[in-house]
Design a protein around this motif. Sequence first.
Motif, mmCIF file in Angstrom:
data_model
loop_
_atom_site.group_PDB
_atom_site.id
_atom_site.type_symbol
_atom_site.label_atom_id
_atom_site.label_comp_id
_atom_site.label_asym_id
_atom_site.label_seq_id
_atom_site.Cartn_x
_atom_site.Cartn_y
_atom_site.Cartn_z
ATOM 1 N N SER A 1 0.841 -1.200 0.000
ATOM 2 C CA SER A 1 0.000 0.000 0.000
ATOM 3 C C SER A 1 0.877 1.251 0.000
ATOM 4 C CB SER A 1 -0.904 0.009 1.226
ATOM 5 O OG SER A 1 -1.751 -1.108 1.209
ATOM 6 N N GLU B 1 -12.590 7.205 -0.469
ATOM 7 C CA GLU B 1 -12.807 6.685 0.883
ATOM 8 C C GLU B 1 -14.285 6.837 1.272
ATOM 9 O OE1 GLU B 1 -10.316 6.704 4.992
ATOM 10 O OE2 GLU B 1 -10.766 8.682 4.151
ATOM 11 N N GLY C 1 -16.204 4.102 -0.050
ATOM 12 C CA GLY C 1 -15.802 2.787 0.440
ATOM 13 C C GLY C 1 -14.836 2.038 -0.456
ATOM 14 N N ARG C 2 -14.232 2.722 -1.429
ATOM 15 C CA ARG C 2 -13.351 2.044 -2.378
ATOM 16 C C ARG C 2 -11.905 1.949 -1.906
ATOM 17 N NH1 ARG C 2 -16.785 5.201 -6.514
ATOM 18 N NH2 ARG C 2 -18.134 3.544 -7.285
ATOM 19 N N VAL C 3 -11.502 2.860 -1.030
ATOM 20 C CA VAL C 3 -10.170 2.812 -0.429
ATOM 21 C C VAL C 3 -10.301 3.124 1.052
ATOM 22 C CG1 VAL C 3 -8.994 3.566 -2.559
ATOM 23 C CG2 VAL C 3 -9.560 5.251 -0.808
ATOM 24 N N ARG C 4 -9.234 2.846 1.782
ATOM 25 C CA ARG C 4 -9.184 3.236 3.193
ATOM 26 C C ARG C 4 -7.771 3.709 3.508
ATOM 27 N NH1 ARG C 4 -10.617 -2.071 3.947
ATOM 28 N NH2 ARG C 4 -8.840 -3.450 3.786
ATOM 29 N N GLU D 1 -5.097 1.892 1.002
ATOM 30 C CA GLU D 1 -5.375 0.503 0.648
ATOM 31 C C GLU D 1 -6.667 0.395 -0.149
ATOM 32 O OE1 GLU D 1 -5.786 -1.409 4.453
ATOM 33 O OE2 GLU D 1 -3.617 -1.580 4.739
ATOM 34 N N THR E 1 -10.096 -1.448 -0.959
ATOM 35 C CA THR E 1 -11.055 -2.266 -0.223
ATOM 36 C C THR E 1 -11.664 -3.279 -1.196
ATOM 37 O OG1 THR E 1 -12.886 -0.800 -0.734
ATOM 38 C CG2 THR E 1 -11.630 -0.316 1.294
ATOM 39 N N ASP E 2 -12.481 -4.153 -0.677
ATOM 40 C CA ASP E 2 -13.188 -5.090 -1.554
ATOM 41 C C ASP E 2 -14.074 -4.332 -2.543
ATOM 42 O OD1 ASP E 2 -11.984 -7.253 -0.337
ATOM 43 O OD2 ASP E 2 -13.680 -7.668 1.003
ATOM 44 N N THR E 3 -14.693 -3.252 -2.080
ATOM 45 C CA THR E 3 -15.514 -2.419 -2.968
ATOM 46 C C THR E 3 -14.649 -1.800 -4.053
ATOM 47 O OG1 THR E 3 -17.072 -1.950 -1.178
ATOM 48 C CG2 THR E 3 -17.083 -0.435 -3.055
#
Length: 149
Positions: free
Chosen positions: A53, A78, A81-84, A98, A100-102
């Motif tokens: 990451s 973020e 919900g696509r990254v965090r 990072e 995410t699964d989304t």
Amino acid sequence: MTAPDPDGLLAEQLLRLSRRLHRSQQRQLESAGIAITPAQSRLLRVLAHYDESPRMADLAARLEVVPRAVTSLVDGLEASGRVRRAPDPTNRRVIRIELTDTGRATLRALHVARRAAAEDILAPLSAEQRTAFGGLLSTLVDGAGMQDC
């Protein structure tokens, strides 16, 4: 009367083709219910190429933009919900980005939309013409030393 400028005409045709490809891809994404900007999709594609990451500064350098632009893109990704943001395990002051699964699902949808858009654009070409066109594009992309996603 001046002679036509073949390079100028070619540049205009490439620009028009690029716009048409972009519009087709956007229609594909909209029909799949995916709301994402071109800049956000580019950041996701770049992020997916990292083994570890990256930091925001790494993304800014790779995208060739100022860090503030990456902050805005990450904020939007973020929120969807696509990254965090995640703390670096070795340095508390460093934040890593990072997928995410989304985010991974969005990347898959982007790939499908790009492929469908390309199929739409390339539909008038025969198999031989597609092969020749692909070879020409590879020459141009490889010759320019581009590493864009």
